[in-house]
Design a protein around this motif. Structure first.
Motif, PDB file in Angstrom:
ATOM      1  N   VAL A  69       0.820  -1.207   0.000  1.00  0.00           N
ATOM      2  CA  VAL A  69       0.000   0.000   0.000  1.00  0.00           C
ATOM      3  C   VAL A  69       0.857   1.261   0.000  1.00  0.00           C
ATOM      4  N   ILE A  70       1.717   1.397   0.979  1.00  0.00           N
ATOM      5  CA  ILE A  70       2.465   2.649   1.129  1.00  0.00           C
ATOM      6  C   ILE A  70       3.459   2.839  -0.020  1.00  0.00           C
ATOM      7  N   PHE A  71       4.344   1.871  -0.226  1.00  0.00           N
ATOM      8  CA  PHE A  71       5.306   2.013  -1.320  1.00  0.00           C
ATOM      9  C   PHE A  71       4.610   1.967  -2.676  1.00  0.00           C
ATOM     10  N   GLY A  72       3.594   1.117  -2.786  1.00  0.00           N
ATOM     11  CA  GLY A  72       2.860   1.015  -4.052  1.00  0.00           C
ATOM     12  C   GLY A  72       2.183   2.319  -4.434  1.00  0.00           C
ATOM     13  N   LEU A  73       1.485   2.935  -3.469  1.00  0.00           N
ATOM     14  CA  LEU A  73       0.823   4.212  -3.751  1.00  0.00           C
ATOM     15  C   LEU A  73       1.840   5.328  -3.988  1.00  0.00           C
ATOM     16  N   ALA A  74       2.927   5.316  -3.224  1.00  0.00           N
ATOM     17  CA  ALA A  74       3.957   6.349  -3.414  1.00  0.00           C
ATOM     18  C   ALA A  74       4.496   6.293  -4.845  1.00  0.00           C
ATOM     19  N   GLU A  75       4.739   5.103  -5.322  1.00  0.00           N
ATOM     20  CA  GLU A  75       5.239   4.962  -6.691  1.00  0.00           C
ATOM     21  C   GLU A  75       4.169   5.357  -7.710  1.00  0.00           C
ATOM     22  N   GLU A  76       2.961   4.846  -7.510  1.00  0.00           N
ATOM     23  CA  GLU A  76       1.869   5.132  -8.449  1.00  0.00           C
ATOM     24  C   GLU A  76       1.555   6.623  -8.510  1.00  0.00           C
ATOM     25  N   GLY A  80       6.130  11.004  -1.997  1.00  0.00           N
ATOM     26  CA  GLY A  80       7.014  10.418  -1.008  1.00  0.00           C
ATOM     27  C   GLY A  80       6.252   9.513  -0.043  1.00  0.00           C
ATOM     28  N   VAL A  81       6.982   8.602   0.577  1.00  0.00           N
ATOM     29  CA  VAL A  81       6.394   7.676   1.543  1.00  0.00           C
ATOM     30  C   VAL A  81       5.747   8.442   2.694  1.00  0.00           C
ATOM     31  N   GLU A  82       6.415   9.476   3.174  1.00  0.00           N
ATOM     32  CA  GLU A  82       5.868  10.267   4.279  1.00  0.00           C
ATOM     33  C   GLU A  82       4.515  10.869   3.895  1.00  0.00           C
ATOM     34  N   GLU A  83       4.410  11.395   2.700  1.00  0.00           N
ATOM     35  CA  GLU A  83       3.150  12.008   2.249  1.00  0.00           C
ATOM     36  C   GLU A  83       2.028  10.966   2.182  1.00  0.00           C
ATOM     37  N   VAL A  84       2.348   9.782   1.686  1.00  0.00           N
ATOM     38  CA  VAL A  84       1.336   8.718   1.619  1.00  0.00           C
ATOM     39  C   VAL A  84       0.936   8.276   3.027  1.00  0.00           C
ATOM     40  N   LEU A  85       1.904   8.172   3.925  1.00  0.00           N
ATOM     41  CA  LEU A  85       1.585   7.803   5.309  1.00  0.00           C
ATOM     42  C   LEU A  85       0.658   8.824   5.964  1.00  0.00           C
ATOM     43  N   ARG A  86       0.878  10.091   5.681  1.00  0.00           N
ATOM     44  CA  ARG A  86       0.060  11.141   6.298  1.00  0.00           C
ATOM     45  C   ARG A  86      -1.412  11.064   5.877  1.00  0.00           C
ATOM     46  N   ILE A  87      -1.698  10.549   4.713  1.00  0.00           N
ATOM     47  CA  ILE A  87      -3.104  10.454   4.297  1.00  0.00           C
ATOM     48  C   ILE A  87      -3.760   9.157   4.754  1.00  0.00           C
ATOM     49  N   GLN A  88      -2.980   8.255   5.355  1.00  0.00           N
ATOM     50  CA  GLN A  88      -3.555   6.997   5.827  1.00  0.00           C
ATOM     51  C   GLN A  88      -4.543   7.193   6.973  1.00  0.00           C
ATOM     52  N   GLU A  89      -4.217   8.080   7.910  1.00  0.00           N
ATOM     53  CA  GLU A  89      -5.108   8.266   9.050  1.00  0.00           C
ATOM     54  C   GLU A  89      -6.496   8.756   8.628  1.00  0.00           C
ATOM     55  N   PRO A  90      -6.593   9.821   7.826  1.00  0.00           N
ATOM     56  CA  PRO A  90      -7.942  10.232   7.385  1.00  0.00           C
ATOM     57  C   PRO A  90      -8.652   9.129   6.594  1.00  0.00           C
ATOM     58  N   PHE A  91      -7.895   8.405   5.788  1.00  0.00           N
ATOM     59  CA  PHE A  91      -8.481   7.292   5.028  1.00  0.00           C
ATOM     60  C   PHE A  91      -9.034   6.237   5.981  1.00  0.00           C
ATOM     61  N   LEU A  92      -8.232   5.849   6.951  1.00  0.00           N
ATOM     62  CA  LEU A  92      -8.655   4.813   7.896  1.00  0.00           C
ATOM     63  C   LEU A  92      -9.847   5.271   8.742  1.00  0.00           C
ATOM     64  N   ILE A 121       4.973   4.764  12.826  1.00  0.00           N
ATOM     65  CA  ILE A 121       5.913   4.714  11.694  1.00  0.00           C
ATOM     66  C   ILE A 121       6.234   6.124  11.218  1.00  0.00           C
ATOM     67  N   LEU A 122       5.222   6.948  11.111  1.00  0.00           N
ATOM     68  CA  LEU A 122       5.424   8.333  10.679  1.00  0.00           C
ATOM     69  C   LEU A 122       6.323   9.081  11.666  1.00  0.00           C
ATOM     70  N   ALA A 123       6.119   8.844  12.951  1.00  0.00           N
ATOM     71  CA  ALA A 123       6.952   9.480  13.974  1.00  0.00           C
ATOM     72  C   ALA A 123       8.411   9.034  13.845  1.00  0.00           C
ATOM     73  N   LEU A 124       8.635   7.769  13.562  1.00  0.00           N
ATOM     74  CA  LEU A 124      10.002   7.276  13.366  1.00  0.00           C
ATOM     75  C   LEU A 124      10.659   7.925  12.148  1.00  0.00           C
TER      76      LEU A 124
END
Length: 133
Positions: A69-76, A80-92, A121-124
């Protein structure tokens, strides 16, 4: 996602077996139902399409989530991975399942745990403190 849907439809057309021709329209509708953001509300779809959507969204709970999901969406999305991670919370937080299987398999507690995991993960990655849920 539009490009992926068109690719899937072209591949389906190329590889359809003679015994599947009678189901062509339904299969094409199932492929189109996976376009995200959804253009057709899930409750207006048949059970097959609802199952497909729930299974698609359920990838976020897979052990391979970060890679798929994260790397796949970042590539698609060319983000960046960080940007994709940041939208996961609202999505979830907006996640809604339509089949009884998915509702049983992924109750609210599972969603909250995934939000917490995403925050950690985002905090790390950003050297920030993960907020509490």
């Amino acid at each position: 996602d539009d490009v992926n849907i068109e690719r899937a439809l072209m591949a389906f057309e190329h590889f359809i077996l003679p015994e599947d021709v009678s189901e062509r329209e339904e299969i094409e509708e199932l492929i189109r139902a996976t376009r995200y953001p959804y253009q057709i509300p899930s409750k207006e779809l048949g059970l097959s399409a609802q199952i497909l959507r729930d299974a698609d969204v359920a990838q976020v709970f897979s052990s391979a989530w970060f890679q798929q999901v994260i790397f796949g969406l970042a590539e698609e999305w060319r983000k960046g991975v960080e940007e994709v991670l940041r939208i996961q919370e609202p999505f979830l937080k907006s996640l809604c399942f339509y089949t009884s299987w998915a509702e049983r398999e992924f109750p609210h507690e599972v969603i909250v745990a995934k939000i917490d995991e995403t925050r950690r993960i985002l905090a790390l990655l950003t050297n920030e403190n993960a907020p509490e849920t």
